[in-house]
Design a protein around this motif. Sequence first.
Motif, PDB file in Angstrom:
ATOM      1  N   GLU A 143       0.864  -1.177   0.000  1.00 50.64           N
ATOM      2  CA  GLU A 143       0.000   0.000   0.000  1.00 50.64           C
ATOM      3  C   GLU A 143       0.902   1.229   0.000  1.00 50.64           C
ATOM      4  OE1 GLU A 143      -3.586   1.913   2.772  1.00 50.64           O
ATOM      5  OE2 GLU A 143      -2.563   0.061   3.374  1.00 50.64           O
ATOM      6  N   ALA A 144       0.763   2.059  -1.016  1.00 52.45           N
ATOM      7  CA  ALA A 144       1.591   3.256  -1.112  1.00 52.45           C
ATOM      8  C   ALA A 144       1.085   4.327  -0.155  1.00 52.45           C
ATOM      9  CB  ALA A 144       1.584   3.780  -2.545  1.00 52.45           C
ATOM     10  N   CYS A 145       1.988   4.863   0.655  1.00 52.73           N
ATOM     11  CA  CYS A 145       1.619   5.952   1.560  1.00 52.73           C
ATOM     12  C   CYS A 145       1.501   7.249   0.760  1.00 52.73           C
ATOM     13  CB  CYS A 145       2.663   6.104   2.655  1.00 52.73           C
ATOM     14  SG  CYS A 145       2.783   4.664   3.756  1.00 52.73           S
ATOM     15  N   PRO A 146       0.765   8.242   1.279  1.00 48.99           N
ATOM     16  CA  PRO A 146       0.651   9.527   0.572  1.00 48.99           C
ATOM     17  C   PRO A 146       2.030  10.111   0.266  1.00 48.99           C
ATOM     18  CG  PRO A 146      -0.935   9.424   2.359  1.00 48.99           C
ATOM     19  CD  PRO A 146      -0.076   8.200   2.496  1.00 48.99           C
ATOM     20  N   GLY A 147       2.188  10.598  -0.952  1.00 47.33           N
ATOM     21  CA  GLY A 147       3.452  11.193  -1.360  1.00 47.33           C
ATOM     22  C   GLY A 147       4.476  10.217  -1.889  1.00 47.33           C
ATOM     23  N   TRP A 148       4.110   8.924  -1.936  1.00 52.62           N
ATOM     24  CA  TRP A 148       5.055   7.902  -2.413  1.00 52.62           C
ATOM     25  C   TRP A 148       5.546   8.192  -3.828  1.00 52.62           C
ATOM     26  CZ3 TRP A 148       3.594   4.147  -6.308  1.00 52.62           C
ATOM     27  CH2 TRP A 148       4.574   3.178  -6.564  1.00 52.62           C
ATOM     28  N   LEU A 149       4.626   8.372  -4.756  1.00 53.43           N
ATOM     29  CA  LEU A 149       5.007   8.559  -6.145  1.00 53.43           C
ATOM     30  C   LEU A 149       5.774   9.857  -6.338  1.00 53.43           C
ATOM     31  CD1 LEU A 149       4.893   7.401  -8.984  1.00 53.43           C
ATOM     32  CD2 LEU A 149       2.701   8.564  -9.317  1.00 53.43           C
ATOM     33  N   SER A 150       5.316  10.930  -5.724  1.00 48.22           N
ATOM     34  CA  SER A 150       6.009  12.216  -5.846  1.00 48.22           C
ATOM     35  C   SER A 150       7.419  12.136  -5.275  1.00 48.22           C
ATOM     36  CB  SER A 150       5.223  13.315  -5.125  1.00 48.22           C
ATOM     37  OG  SER A 150       3.982  13.539  -5.749  1.00 48.22           O
ATOM     38  N   GLY A 151       7.559  11.395  -4.154  1.00 48.20           N
ATOM     39  CA  GLY A 151       8.879  11.250  -3.554  1.00 48.20           C
ATOM     40  C   GLY A 151       9.847  10.524  -4.464  1.00 48.20           C
ATOM     41  N   LEU A 152       9.367   9.483  -5.123  1.00 51.41           N
ATOM     42  CA  LEU A 152      10.214   8.743  -6.057  1.00 51.41           C
ATOM     43  C   LEU A 152      10.622   9.606  -7.238  1.00 51.41           C
ATOM     44  CD1 LEU A 152       8.348   5.288  -6.211  1.00 51.41           C
ATOM     45  CD2 LEU A 152      10.487   5.779  -5.016  1.00 51.41           C
ATOM     46  N   LEU A 153       9.654  10.281  -7.830  1.00 45.17           N
ATOM     47  CA  LEU A 153       9.928  11.083  -9.022  1.00 45.17           C
ATOM     48  C   LEU A 153      10.842  12.266  -8.712  1.00 45.17           C
ATOM     49  CD1 LEU A 153       6.358  11.060 -10.594  1.00 45.17           C
ATOM     50  CD2 LEU A 153       8.399   9.977 -11.553  1.00 45.17           C
ATOM     51  N   LYS A 154      10.622  12.907  -7.586  1.00 42.98           N
ATOM     52  CA  LYS A 154      11.454  14.063  -7.216  1.00 42.98           C
ATOM     53  C   LYS A 154      12.909  13.639  -7.032  1.00 42.98           C
ATOM     54  CE  LYS A 154      11.595  18.043  -4.077  1.00 42.98           C
ATOM     55  NZ  LYS A 154      13.064  18.040  -3.922  1.00 42.98           N
ATOM     56  N   LYS A 170      14.580  12.878 -10.433  1.00 40.22           N
ATOM     57  CA  LYS A 170      14.893  14.076 -11.218  1.00 40.22           C
ATOM     58  C   LYS A 170      15.954  14.941 -10.549  1.00 40.22           C
ATOM     59  CE  LYS A 170      10.194  14.062 -13.102  1.00 40.22           C
ATOM     60  NZ  LYS A 170       8.865  14.702 -13.089  1.00 40.22           N
ATOM     61  N   ASP A 171      15.839  15.132  -9.238  1.00 41.43           N
ATOM     62  CA  ASP A 171      16.777  16.014  -8.536  1.00 41.43           C
ATOM     63  C   ASP A 171      18.183  15.434  -8.465  1.00 41.43           C
ATOM     64  OD1 ASP A 171      14.679  17.721  -8.150  1.00 41.43           O
ATOM     65  OD2 ASP A 171      14.493  17.376  -5.996  1.00 41.43           O
ATOM     66  N   TYR A 172      18.289  14.113  -8.409  1.00 42.33           N
ATOM     67  CA  TYR A 172      19.597  13.481  -8.211  1.00 42.33           C
ATOM     68  C   TYR A 172      20.031  12.630  -9.399  1.00 42.33           C
ATOM     69  CZ  TYR A 172      18.637  15.106  -3.524  1.00 42.33           C
ATOM     70  OH  TYR A 172      18.336  15.908  -2.438  1.00 42.33           O
ATOM     71  N   GLN A 173      19.344  12.782 -10.537  1.00 39.81           N
ATOM     72  CA  GLN A 173      19.686  12.041 -11.751  1.00 39.81           C
ATOM     73  C   GLN A 173      19.866  10.554 -11.450  1.00 39.81           C
ATOM     74  OE1 GLN A 173      21.755  15.116 -11.116  1.00 39.81           O
ATOM     75  NE2 GLN A 173      19.844  15.948 -11.925  1.00 39.81           N
ATOM     76  N   ALA A 174      18.920  10.021 -10.686  1.00 36.80           N
ATOM     77  CA  ALA A 174      18.982   8.619 -10.282  1.00 36.80           C
ATOM     78  C   ALA A 174      18.099   7.764 -11.178  1.00 36.80           C
ATOM     79  CB  ALA A 174      18.552   8.469  -8.822  1.00 36.80           C
ATOM     80  N   GLY A 175      18.663   6.705 -11.722  1.00 41.78           N
ATOM     81  CA  GLY A 175      17.888   5.791 -12.551  1.00 41.78           C
ATOM     82  C   GLY A 175      17.125   4.770 -11.743  1.00 41.78           C
ATOM     83  N   LEU A 176      17.501   4.638 -10.471  1.00 45.03           N
ATOM     84  CA  LEU A 176      16.800   3.752  -9.540  1.00 45.03           C
ATOM     85  C   LEU A 176      16.579   4.512  -8.237  1.00 45.03           C
ATOM     86  CD1 LEU A 176      18.897   0.467 -10.026  1.00 45.03           C
ATOM     87  CD2 LEU A 176      16.501   0.773 -10.712  1.00 45.03           C
ATOM     88  N   VAL A 177      15.357   4.443  -7.717  1.00 41.99           N
ATOM     89  CA  VAL A 177      15.046   5.113  -6.450  1.00 41.99           C
ATOM     90  C   VAL A 177      14.291   4.131  -5.560  1.00 41.99           C
ATOM     91  CG1 VAL A 177      13.977   7.087  -5.321  1.00 41.99           C
ATOM     92  CG2 VAL A 177      14.866   7.327  -7.652  1.00 41.99           C
ATOM     93  N   LEU A 191      11.384   2.794  -8.066  1.00 40.07           N
ATOM     94  CA  LEU A 191      11.153   3.428  -9.362  1.00 40.07           C
ATOM     95  C   LEU A 191      12.384   3.230 -10.236  1.00 40.07           C
ATOM     96  CD1 LEU A 191       9.468   6.689 -10.319  1.00 40.07           C
ATOM     97  CD2 LEU A 191      11.896   6.497 -10.882  1.00 40.07           C
ATOM     98  N   ALA A 192      12.164   2.964 -11.519  1.00 40.18           N
ATOM     99  CA  ALA A 192      13.249   2.817 -12.485  1.00 40.18           C
ATOM    100  C   ALA A 192      12.994   3.750 -13.668  1.00 40.18           C
ATOM    101  CB  ALA A 192      13.350   1.375 -12.968  1.00 40.18           C
ATOM    102  N   GLU A 198      11.201   9.802   1.676  1.00 42.89           N
ATOM    103  CA  GLU A 198       9.970  10.503   1.310  1.00 42.89           C
ATOM    104  C   GLU A 198       9.059   9.662   0.423  1.00 42.89           C
ATOM    105  OE1 GLU A 198       9.996  13.160   3.101  1.00 42.89           O
ATOM    106  OE2 GLU A 198      12.099  12.748   3.531  1.00 42.89           O
ATOM    107  N   ALA A 199       9.377   8.390   0.255  1.00 49.63           N
ATOM    108  CA  ALA A 199       8.555   7.502  -0.586  1.00 49.63           C
ATOM    109  C   ALA A 199       8.281   6.218   0.185  1.00 49.63           C
ATOM    110  CB  ALA A 199       9.262   7.215  -1.905  1.00 49.63           C
ATOM    111  N   LYS A 200       7.325   6.278   1.088  1.00 50.70           N
ATOM    112  CA  LYS A 200       7.066   5.167   1.995  1.00 50.70           C
ATOM    113  C   LYS A 200       5.937   4.267   1.497  1.00 50.70           C
ATOM    114  CE  LYS A 200       8.466   7.988   5.966  1.00 50.70           C
ATOM    115  NZ  LYS A 200       8.030   8.582   7.255  1.00 50.70           N
TER     116      LYS A 200
END
Length: 309
Positions: free
Chosen positions: A102-113, A116-123, A167-168, A210-212
């Motif tokens: 079950e994704a907690c609120p802010g899960w998807l935004s935390g992964l995407l941020k 993008k912010d850290y040029q990470a291909g895996l989060v 996230l990949a 931030e992605a729980k």
Amino acid sequence: MSQSWQNIGVSIVIPTYKRPDDVVRALKSVETQAAEHDLCEIVVVDNDPKHSAKEAVEAFIRQGSADVTFVHEPNPGVSNARNTALNHAKGRFIAFLDDDMEACPGWLSGLLKSAKDYQAGLVFGPVKAVMPVEENTYFAYMSGAFDRIPYEDNGYIDKGVATGGCLADRQSATFPTPVFDPALNQTGGEDDVFFRYLMRRGVKAYWTNEAKCLEHVPEKRAKLSYVWKRNFAFGQGPTQEAADKGVNGLPGVLYWMAVGSAQSLFSLPGLVFYSLTGSPKRVRSLVKLSQGIGKIFWMSAFNPKLYGN
């Protein structure tokens, strides 16, 4: 310049196997989050040959507002399910969620941020276990065996954690074909192979708090026998990773087997003592012992079957 699925699209991938109620819970947890992003879809892959989740998912689609695609992959196996999902996913960013999560609120935004912010291909982010009942004393100790919180602080990490909740970024590197190895359909470990493949090609991995997510542990898995199998498989990981390097990995194989021997030697007395006294603390000793023995017996012949039939 118009945006497209290839440069901003997000696909939330949810494989499911004989858990129609659980997959609906997972869907509900990401429905609102998906709506917050442009070009976001949810791809559900039913891996039960009898497509037991079809009715529940189609009912959710009729009543909900999210862009959901239902796909049936009749050949059971964790790799089969994820590969089929990726064949249907349109997005650049792939967010994986298991059907018992079950994704907690802010899960998807935390992964995407973080991507993008850290040029990470895996989060990756923390996964907290939810046991079947709270008042069971053993479950209080057992929950830690299902938690996935290996890091305390945000930052780059040198190895992957697990596919569920991660996230990949498809633009970070060319994914292997197939992405997940079908030979590992029942034993698991396909995600470790995938993560190593990308990171050896320079892909950065990042950990964010931030992605729980929550993982709802079913009663049939909340048993010492499953805890043993799960952690035995975890223990095999580092030795197997060294073995994958061939001759160059031999020192690593010997090192991790020695670590496993020491881990087993030191945890066995505690397991015996806590078992004789009926203490629930034996769960922790069991986890350490199973991981230690897994490091010693890392060969594929000893891989436990954790998925499918």
